[in-house]
Design a protein around this motif. Structure first.
Motif, PDB file in Angstrom:
ATOM      1  N   LYS A 180       0.843  -1.201   0.000  1.00 57.72           N
ATOM      2  CA  LYS A 180       0.000   0.000   0.000  1.00 57.72           C
ATOM      3  C   LYS A 180       0.875   1.247   0.000  1.00 57.72           C
ATOM      4  CE  LYS A 180      -3.713  -2.219   2.627  1.00 57.72           C
ATOM      5  NZ  LYS A 180      -4.439  -2.252   3.923  1.00 57.72           N
ATOM      6  N   GLU A 322      -3.350   0.269  -3.415  1.00 59.23           N
ATOM      7  CA  GLU A 322      -4.258   0.697  -2.356  1.00 59.23           C
ATOM      8  C   GLU A 322      -3.605   1.797  -1.549  1.00 59.23           C
ATOM      9  OE1 GLU A 322      -6.126  -2.390   0.034  1.00 59.23           O
ATOM     10  OE2 GLU A 322      -5.447  -3.890  -1.408  1.00 59.23           O
ATOM     11  N   GLY A 323      -4.426   2.747  -1.097  1.00 60.01           N
ATOM     12  CA  GLY A 323      -3.931   3.828  -0.261  1.00 60.01           C
ATOM     13  C   GLY A 323      -4.155   3.523   1.201  1.00 60.01           C
ATOM     14  N   ALA A 324      -3.305   4.085   2.041  1.00 59.64           N
ATOM     15  CA  ALA A 324      -3.418   3.874   3.481  1.00 59.64           C
ATOM     16  C   ALA A 324      -3.012   5.143   4.206  1.00 59.64           C
ATOM     17  CB  ALA A 324      -2.523   2.712   3.917  1.00 59.64           C
ATOM     18  N   ASP A 349       8.366  -2.735  -1.261  1.00 57.56           N
ATOM     19  CA  ASP A 349       7.573  -3.461  -0.279  1.00 57.56           C
ATOM     20  C   ASP A 349       8.526  -4.265   0.602  1.00 57.56           C
ATOM     21  OD1 ASP A 349       5.463  -4.505   1.118  1.00 57.56           O
ATOM     22  OD2 ASP A 349       4.818  -5.883  -0.462  1.00 57.56           O
TER      23      ASP A 349
END
Length: 382
Positions: A180, A322-324, A349
């Motif tokens: 993310k 995906e954003g977080a 990652d």
């Protein structure tokens, strides 16, 4: 969508070999010479690629600030894509020989600072070279700072000045939770509190004393009572030190306090309440020294649109982006607070930041480097 650069265009074998060299140069923040040794290597790579470089001599005991820029005509003042990276790490020199040896186990590559954030810093430089080669629409400025792990005390003003002419900011801090990227961060305030009382003999004249530790204990409870999970507020008393001996009423006690807040309004409220705290005993005094170190980074509408662009590019690379939101601060807090659309966590990652388990997933390096490069190419001036 059709992308200019694929993961196959990234020479990940060469990239990983170069990353190992960067990791082998251990760079704790307060070792300016060590940080500058890595800055020398980064600067040489930039110059060899035909990129422009600017280096500012370090201040406040920190290493140098290094800016690498895409070629542009003299006097060009077009809006830029600003990339932020840091070369310092939290690990002391010698860790690589003992607690966190540079080694690969399957897809995991271990080493001090490899996840936070030497991999992201190198990926940004490689992505910039690819983007320049393929023709980026906007000039690119890549800034390497020497002191992010200690609050960017010497480099903040340089980054904020660069942000005044930035259309977008990309921060190559590591990815979170399986890849993310970070779209929002809490603001961070740091306080040093000194509680002063009056010393006395604990046995013969205890009534003459004013116990600073007891007053500090009451203050700790007041500070901890500000925690509010529902609103995203955390207040942590991280260290406490006081007293001179068991038979002396302690005259002094010191606290270190960490505060995390989600937005400016709550930041003003919580910092105001902390700075207004007073002792119950008139013979006790508080000295509360501190302020917001990093302003809150809230996702703006333009930030959401920037994320959408990145997500579309990622889809073309078989990455589901995906954003977080996270409680940790970064240099992205500074640019977001200035109104520059900012995306963070665009590095490799992995896991284990600031621990002896720090590692990246090698398989994430090439596709996420391609993501960065395509993002640099795709962005247009607003």
């Amino acid at each position: 969508m059709t992308l200019a650069i694929s993961a196959k265009d990234v020479d990940d074998n060469a990239l990983i070999e170069e990353l190992k060299r960067w990791v082998e140069i251990e760079t704790p923040t307060l070792d300016a010479a060590a940080v500058n040794q890595l800055a020398d290597r980064v600067e040489a790579i930039g110059k060899a690629a035909g990129l422009e470089t600017e280096r500012l001599t370090g201040t406040l005991g920190f290493g140098d600030i290094l800016a690498i820029r895409s070629p542009r005509p003299a006097g060009n003042n077009e809006k830029t894509v600003l990339i932020l990276a840091h070369l310092d790490t939290v690990h002391a020199v010698g860790v690589i020989d003992n607690q966190l040896q540079l080694r690969q186990e399957g897809d995991k590559l271990y080493g001090p600072g490899i996840y936070d954030m030497k991999s992201g810093a190198l990926m940004a430089l490689e992505a910039m070279k690819l983007a320049v080669r393929h023709g980026s629409r906007m000039p690119i400025d890549l800034i390497f700072v020497p002191d992010e792990e200690m609050g960017s005390l010497s480099s903040r003003s340089f980054m904020e000045e660069a942000a005044k002419n930035a259309g977008y900011t990309l921060v190559v801090e590591p990815a979170r939770d399986g890849g993310k990227i970070v779209v929002a961060r809490k603001g961070v305030a740091m306080y040093d509190v000194t509680v002063r009382g009056r010393a006395a003999h604990a046995g013969t004249r205890p009534q003459d004393g004013r116990n600073a530790i007891r007053a500090a204990a009451r203050l700790v409870l007041e500070l901890e009572a500000l925690n509010d999970a529902e609103r995203g507020v955390t207040v942590t008393v991280g260290t406490i030190q006081g007293g001179t001996g068991r038979n002396t009423v302690p005259a002094e006690c010191r606290l270190q306090v960490d505060v995390r807040v989600p937005d400016d309004a709550i930041a003003r409220e919580i910092t105001g309440r902390i700075e207004a705290m007073k002792p119950v005993d008139p013979d006790i005094t508080f000295e509360i020294d501190g302020q917001m170190n990093r302003p809150p980074f809230a996702q703006s509408d333009e930030g959401r649109r920037l994320f959408d662009v990145a997500a579309e590019i990622a889809g073309g690379l078989a990455i589901k982006l995906e954003g977080a939101a996270t409680g940790g601060g970064s240099d992205g807090n500074f640019t977001a607070a200035l109104g520059v659309p900012t995306l963070d966590g665009l590095g490799a990652d992995g896991a284990g930041a600031h621990t002896f388990n720090e590692h990246i997933f090698v398989s994430s390096v090439a596709p996420r480097t391609a993501l960065l490069a395509n993002l640099m190419i795709s962005l247009e001036a607003r």
